[in-house]
Design an enzyme around this catalytic site. Sequence first.
Site, PDB file in Angstrom:
ATOM      1  N   ARG A   8      25.944  25.833   8.692  1.00  0.00           N
ATOM      2  CA  ARG A   8      24.905  24.968   8.139  1.00  0.00           C
ATOM      3  C   ARG A   8      23.948  25.859   7.356  1.00  0.00           C
ATOM      4  O   ARG A   8      23.867  27.072   7.578  1.00  0.00           O
ATOM      5  CB  ARG A   8      24.141  24.235   9.249  1.00  0.00           C
ATOM      6  CG  ARG A   8      24.977  23.160   9.920  1.00  0.00           C
ATOM      7  CD  ARG A   8      24.252  22.539  11.089  1.00  0.00           C
ATOM      8  NE  ARG A   8      23.081  21.770  10.698  1.00  0.00           N
ATOM      9  CZ  ARG A   8      22.207  21.262  11.557  1.00  0.00           C
ATOM     10  NH1 ARG A   8      22.370  21.448  12.861  1.00  0.00           N
ATOM     11  NH2 ARG A   8      21.171  20.553  11.134  1.00  0.00           N
ATOM     12  N   HIS A   9      23.193  25.254   6.453  1.00  0.00           N
ATOM     13  CA  HIS A   9      22.099  25.964   5.796  1.00  0.00           C
ATOM     14  C   HIS A   9      21.110  26.450   6.853  1.00  0.00           C
ATOM     15  O   HIS A   9      21.085  25.933   7.979  1.00  0.00           O
ATOM     16  CB  HIS A   9      21.393  25.014   4.814  1.00  0.00           C
ATOM     17  CG  HIS A   9      20.958  23.735   5.476  1.00  0.00           C
ATOM     18  ND1 HIS A   9      19.808  23.647   6.238  1.00  0.00           N
ATOM     19  CD2 HIS A   9      21.545  22.516   5.534  1.00  0.00           C
ATOM     20  CE1 HIS A   9      19.711  22.423   6.719  1.00  0.00           C
ATOM     21  NE2 HIS A   9      20.768  21.703   6.316  1.00  0.00           N
ATOM     22  N   ASN A  15      13.985  19.990   8.671  1.00  0.00           N
ATOM     23  CA  ASN A  15      14.437  20.232  10.047  1.00  0.00           C
ATOM     24  C   ASN A  15      13.225  20.439  10.951  1.00  0.00           C
ATOM     25  O   ASN A  15      13.157  19.881  12.057  1.00  0.00           O
ATOM     26  CB  ASN A  15      15.329  21.479  10.142  1.00  0.00           C
ATOM     27  CG  ASN A  15      16.708  21.310   9.513  1.00  0.00           C
ATOM     28  OD1 ASN A  15      17.290  22.283   9.026  1.00  0.00           O
ATOM     29  ND2 ASN A  15      17.250  20.090   9.523  1.00  0.00           N
ATOM     30  N   ARG A  59      18.679  23.594  -0.050  1.00  0.00           N
ATOM     31  CA  ARG A  59      18.745  24.380   1.189  1.00  0.00           C
ATOM     32  C   ARG A  59      20.059  25.127   1.361  1.00  0.00           C
ATOM     33  O   ARG A  59      20.083  26.182   1.991  1.00  0.00           O
ATOM     34  CB  ARG A  59      18.434  23.487   2.401  1.00  0.00           C
ATOM     35  CG  ARG A  59      19.278  22.227   2.554  1.00  0.00           C
ATOM     36  CD  ARG A  59      18.580  21.299   3.547  1.00  0.00           C
ATOM     37  NE  ARG A  59      19.317  20.069   3.887  1.00  0.00           N
ATOM     38  CZ  ARG A  59      19.297  18.938   3.192  1.00  0.00           C
ATOM     39  NH1 ARG A  59      18.600  18.872   2.063  1.00  0.00           N
ATOM     40  NH2 ARG A  59      19.952  17.876   3.623  1.00  0.00           N
ATOM     41  N   GLU A  79      24.804  16.280   1.865  1.00  0.00           N
ATOM     42  CA  GLU A  79      24.683  15.642   3.187  1.00  0.00           C
ATOM     43  C   GLU A  79      24.882  14.126   3.112  1.00  0.00           C
ATOM     44  O   GLU A  79      24.648  13.507   2.060  1.00  0.00           O
ATOM     45  CB  GLU A  79      23.310  15.978   3.799  1.00  0.00           C
ATOM     46  CG  GLU A  79      23.054  15.459   5.211  1.00  0.00           C
ATOM     47  CD  GLU A  79      24.124  15.798   6.268  1.00  0.00           C
ATOM     48  OE1 GLU A  79      25.326  15.571   6.016  1.00  0.00           O
ATOM     49  OE2 GLU A  79      23.726  16.263   7.345  1.00  0.00           O
ATOM     50  N   HIS A 144      26.143  21.059   5.561  1.00  0.00           N
ATOM     51  CA  HIS A 144      25.187  20.216   6.283  1.00  0.00           C
ATOM     52  C   HIS A 144      25.851  19.706   7.558  1.00  0.00           C
ATOM     53  O   HIS A 144      27.085  19.639   7.647  1.00  0.00           O
ATOM     54  CB  HIS A 144      24.786  19.029   5.403  1.00  0.00           C
ATOM     55  CG  HIS A 144      24.206  19.441   4.094  1.00  0.00           C
ATOM     56  ND1 HIS A 144      22.856  19.664   3.912  1.00  0.00           N
ATOM     57  CD2 HIS A 144      24.798  19.703   2.895  1.00  0.00           C
ATOM     58  CE1 HIS A 144      22.641  20.030   2.649  1.00  0.00           C
ATOM     59  NE2 HIS A 144      23.793  20.056   2.013  1.00  0.00           N
TER      60      HIS A 144
HETATM   61  O1  F6P Z   1      18.774  16.328  10.625  1.00  0.00           O
HETATM   62  C1  F6P Z   1      19.628  17.049   9.791  1.00  0.00           C
HETATM   63  C2  F6P Z   1      20.746  16.169   9.298  1.00  0.00           C
HETATM   64  O2  F6P Z   1      21.609  16.970   8.528  1.00  0.00           O
HETATM   65  C3  F6P Z   1      20.297  14.950   8.477  1.00  0.00           C
HETATM   66  O3  F6P Z   1      20.053  15.217   7.126  1.00  0.00           O
HETATM   67  C4  F6P Z   1      21.444  13.998   8.684  1.00  0.00           C
HETATM   68  O4  F6P Z   1      21.128  12.655   8.404  1.00  0.00           O
HETATM   69  C5  F6P Z   1      21.738  14.243  10.142  1.00  0.00           C
HETATM   70  O5  F6P Z   1      21.500  15.608  10.374  1.00  0.00           O
HETATM   71  C6  F6P Z   1      23.138  13.906  10.539  1.00  0.00           C
HETATM   72  O6  F6P Z   1      23.224  13.903  11.958  1.00  0.00           O
HETATM   73  P1  F6P Z   1      23.300  12.530  12.759  1.00  0.00           P
HETATM   74  O7  F6P Z   1      24.478  11.813  12.155  1.00  0.00           O
HETATM   75  O8  F6P Z   1      23.561  12.966  14.176  1.00  0.00           O
HETATM   76  O9  F6P Z   1      22.024  11.770  12.589  1.00  0.00           O
END
Ligand code: F6P
Length: 192
Positions: A8-9, A15, A59, A79, A144
Amino acid sequence: PRNIFFSRHGESKYNVEGKIGGDSLLSPRGMQYAKALPALITDNIGEKPLTVWTSTLKRTIQTAQYLPYTKLTWKSLDELDAGVCDAMTYEEIEQAYPDDYANRDEDKFNYRYRGGESYRDVVVRLEPVIMELERQENILIIGHQAILRCLYAYFHHLPQADLPYIKIPLHTVIKLTPKAYGCDEERYTLPI
Ligand code: F6P
């Protein structure tokens, strides 16, 4: 044997704030990760050639900036698009869209954000990336959370229902070595 590295970044400003999506820059800790990453990768790969793939988001590009390898940006590696929930915290989403929030819990793989994507959508958009990954030699993907879950599940043949819950922590490099059946895996976590 060739290797596929996933990371990941580094930690982003979003975050830190608990916000999803967006296009924020790295936090100071995330920058430390970006600076520490080249030594980890070069120690591991030695003299072998490597290409670094990032998304188009700041990022991932920032995280890759000190890596001394050829880089390529892929829009398909961006992402999961959270649509109207982009830039919100999970608490804000639960407040604003309680039914959606519950539905997502019910079937996280198929849940599609309003105006955005589901994990299933992401799996489809990653198909060309996977095709290319299968043809390439050593690749490092700076990606991501949701994206790396999909790629990881592909290489380990994990079921779709489990995919959205795979743990892909920050500041960790996952090294896959594809074998005739399945993949060997090693993980390296930087103490940042
Ligand atoms: O929080 C970081 C992230 O990469 C968000 O940008 C993304 O929506 C999420 O994680 C994805 O994880 P989850 O599907 O568990 O919400």
